[in-house]
Design a protein around this motif. Structure first.
Motif, PDB file in Angstrom:
ATOM      1  N   THR A  11       0.852  -1.174   0.000  1.00  0.00           N
ATOM      2  CA  THR A  11       0.000   0.000   0.000  1.00  0.00           C
ATOM      3  C   THR A  11       0.894   1.232   0.000  1.00  0.00           C
ATOM      4  O   THR A  11       1.794   1.347   0.825  1.00  0.00           O
ATOM      5  CB  THR A  11      -0.891   0.020   1.255  1.00  0.00           C
ATOM      6  OG1 THR A  11      -1.584  -1.225   1.342  1.00  0.00           O
ATOM      7  CG2 THR A  11      -1.873   1.161   1.204  1.00  0.00           C
ATOM      8  N   VAL A  12       0.659   2.137  -0.940  1.00  0.00           N
ATOM      9  CA  VAL A  12       1.401   3.392  -0.990  1.00  0.00           C
ATOM     10  C   VAL A  12       0.408   4.543  -1.040  1.00  0.00           C
ATOM     11  O   VAL A  12      -0.737   4.374  -1.439  1.00  0.00           O
ATOM     12  CB  VAL A  12       2.364   3.450  -2.210  1.00  0.00           C
ATOM     13  CG1 VAL A  12       3.456   2.426  -2.084  1.00  0.00           C
ATOM     14  CG2 VAL A  12       1.615   3.274  -3.498  1.00  0.00           C
ATOM     15  N   GLY A  13       0.851   5.702  -0.643  1.00  0.00           N
ATOM     16  CA  GLY A  13      -0.004   6.880  -0.636  1.00  0.00           C
ATOM     17  C   GLY A  13      -0.873   6.941   0.615  1.00  0.00           C
ATOM     18  O   GLY A  13      -0.840   6.060   1.466  1.00  0.00           O
ATOM     19  N   THR A  14      -1.635   8.007   0.710  1.00  0.00           N
ATOM     20  CA  THR A  14      -2.510   8.194   1.865  1.00  0.00           C
ATOM     21  C   THR A  14      -3.866   8.694   1.394  1.00  0.00           C
ATOM     22  O   THR A  14      -4.017   9.203   0.289  1.00  0.00           O
ATOM     23  CB  THR A  14      -1.910   9.225   2.850  1.00  0.00           C
ATOM     24  OG1 THR A  14      -1.708  10.457   2.161  1.00  0.00           O
ATOM     25  CG2 THR A  14      -0.600   8.748   3.435  1.00  0.00           C
ATOM     26  N   GLY A  15      -4.828   8.548   2.262  1.00  0.00           N
ATOM     27  CA  GLY A  15      -6.163   9.068   1.997  1.00  0.00           C
ATOM     28  C   GLY A  15      -6.768   8.499   0.729  1.00  0.00           C
ATOM     29  O   GLY A  15      -6.740   7.298   0.487  1.00  0.00           O
ATOM     30  N   GLN A  75      -5.374   4.137  10.139  1.00  0.00           N
ATOM     31  CA  GLN A  75      -5.610   3.146   9.097  1.00  0.00           C
ATOM     32  C   GLN A  75      -4.591   2.023   9.206  1.00  0.00           C
ATOM     33  O   GLN A  75      -3.533   2.190   9.816  1.00  0.00           O
ATOM     34  CB  GLN A  75      -5.469   3.786   7.708  1.00  0.00           C
ATOM     35  CG  GLN A  75      -6.487   4.843   7.406  1.00  0.00           C
ATOM     36  CD  GLN A  75      -6.239   5.457   6.036  1.00  0.00           C
ATOM     37  OE1 GLN A  75      -5.148   5.405   5.503  1.00  0.00           O
ATOM     38  NE2 GLN A  75      -7.279   6.047   5.464  1.00  0.00           N
ATOM     39  N   SER A  76      -4.903   0.903   8.575  1.00  0.00           N
ATOM     40  CA  SER A  76      -3.928  -0.181   8.498  1.00  0.00           C
ATOM     41  C   SER A  76      -3.343  -0.207   7.083  1.00  0.00           C
ATOM     42  O   SER A  76      -3.984   0.206   6.117  1.00  0.00           O
ATOM     43  CB  SER A  76      -4.573  -1.525   8.842  1.00  0.00           C
ATOM     44  OG  SER A  76      -5.518  -1.878   7.868  1.00  0.00           O
ATOM     45  N   TYR A  77      -2.129  -0.681   6.991  1.00  0.00           N
ATOM     46  CA  TYR A  77      -1.415  -0.797   5.725  1.00  0.00           C
ATOM     47  C   TYR A  77      -0.958  -2.236   5.594  1.00  0.00           C
ATOM     48  O   TYR A  77      -0.698  -2.899   6.606  1.00  0.00           O
ATOM     49  CB  TYR A  77      -0.206   0.147   5.685  1.00  0.00           C
ATOM     50  CG  TYR A  77      -0.604   1.598   5.625  1.00  0.00           C
ATOM     51  CD1 TYR A  77      -0.620   2.262   4.417  1.00  0.00           C
ATOM     52  CD2 TYR A  77      -0.968   2.292   6.766  1.00  0.00           C
ATOM     53  CE1 TYR A  77      -0.998   3.595   4.340  1.00  0.00           C
ATOM     54  CE2 TYR A  77      -1.346   3.621   6.695  1.00  0.00           C
ATOM     55  CZ  TYR A  77      -1.360   4.258   5.488  1.00  0.00           C
ATOM     56  OH  TYR A  77      -1.728   5.566   5.404  1.00  0.00           O
ATOM     57  N   SER A  78      -0.839  -2.706   4.365  1.00  0.00           N
ATOM     58  CA  SER A  78      -0.440  -4.090   4.177  1.00  0.00           C
ATOM     59  C   SER A  78       0.625  -4.193   3.100  1.00  0.00           C
ATOM     60  O   SER A  78       0.762  -3.325   2.244  1.00  0.00           O
ATOM     61  CB  SER A  78      -1.646  -4.948   3.790  1.00  0.00           C
ATOM     62  OG  SER A  78      -2.151  -4.529   2.545  1.00  0.00           O
TER      63      SER A  78
END
Length: 149
Positions: A11-15, A75-78
Motif C-alpha cells: 500500500t502506498v499513498g494516503t487518503g 488506518q492499516s497498511y499491508s
C-alpha cells in the motif's frame, strides 16, 4: 536451475490516493525453499514508509509467501510478499558466451645458468615496536612512510 522473483505488493499513498503497487525485490536462483527463506528474511526486516507511527505489526505466512499487516493510528497498511518462478523477462540481459579456451603450447623448460642468483628469502620479522605502558606505540606506524603525501 529455476529463477525465482521475490515480489512485494504494498500500500502506498494516503487518503484517497492510497493504492497498491508491486515491486520485484530481487531474483534468487535455486530451489523454491531457498527463495522462500530469503523472502521471509526480507519480510521480517521490511519497514514501510506508512504508517509513520505503527501501533501493531503482524506477519502471516501464506501459501507462496507472506502478508504483513501494520496498524497505524487511523488506518492499516499491508504488504504482500510472494515467491514466483520467472518464466520470461523481456529486459533480461543476454547470457555472455565464454569463448572456448585454445590450448596453449607448453614452453620448453630452460636449464638454469650456473651463475643464477638464488631466490630472495623474505626478511626476518623485526622486533615489535616499542609501546607505552597503556599499549600505544611510541612511534606511529605512518611516521616515516614514503608513500604518503
Amino acid at each position: 536451475m529455476p529463477t525465482w522473483g521475490l515480489i512485494a505488493e504494498m500500500t502506498v499513498g494516503t487518503g484517497d490516493r492510497k493504492h497498491v503497487e508491486a515491486y520485484v525485490l530481487t531474483h534468487v536462483e535455486g530451489s523454491r525453499d531457498e527463495a522462500l527463506a530469503e523472502l521471509e528474511g526480507r519480510a521480517r526486516r521490511f519497514t514501510p514508509e506508512h504508517p509513520r507511527n505503527p501501533k501493531r505489526r503482524r506477519l502471516f505466512r501464506d501459501g507462496d509467501g507472506f502478508v504483513l499487516v501494520i496498524d497505524g493510528s487511523w488506518q492499516s497498511y499491508s504488504a504482500r510478499f510472494t515467491v514466483a518462478e520467472l518464466l520470461e523477462d523481456s529486459a533480461a540481459p543476454t547470457p555472455r558466451r565464454e569463448p572456448e579456451p585454445q590450448p596453449q603450447p607448453q614452453p620448453e623448460p630452460q636449464p638454469e645458468p650456473a651463475d643464477a642468483v638464488p631466490p630472495r628469502t623474505p626478511p626476518l620479522p623485526s622486533a615489535p615496536p616499542a609501546r607505552y605502558a597503556d599499549g600505544v606505540p611510541v612511534k606511529p606506524a605512518w611516521l616515516g612512510r614514503s608513500d604518503l603525501p
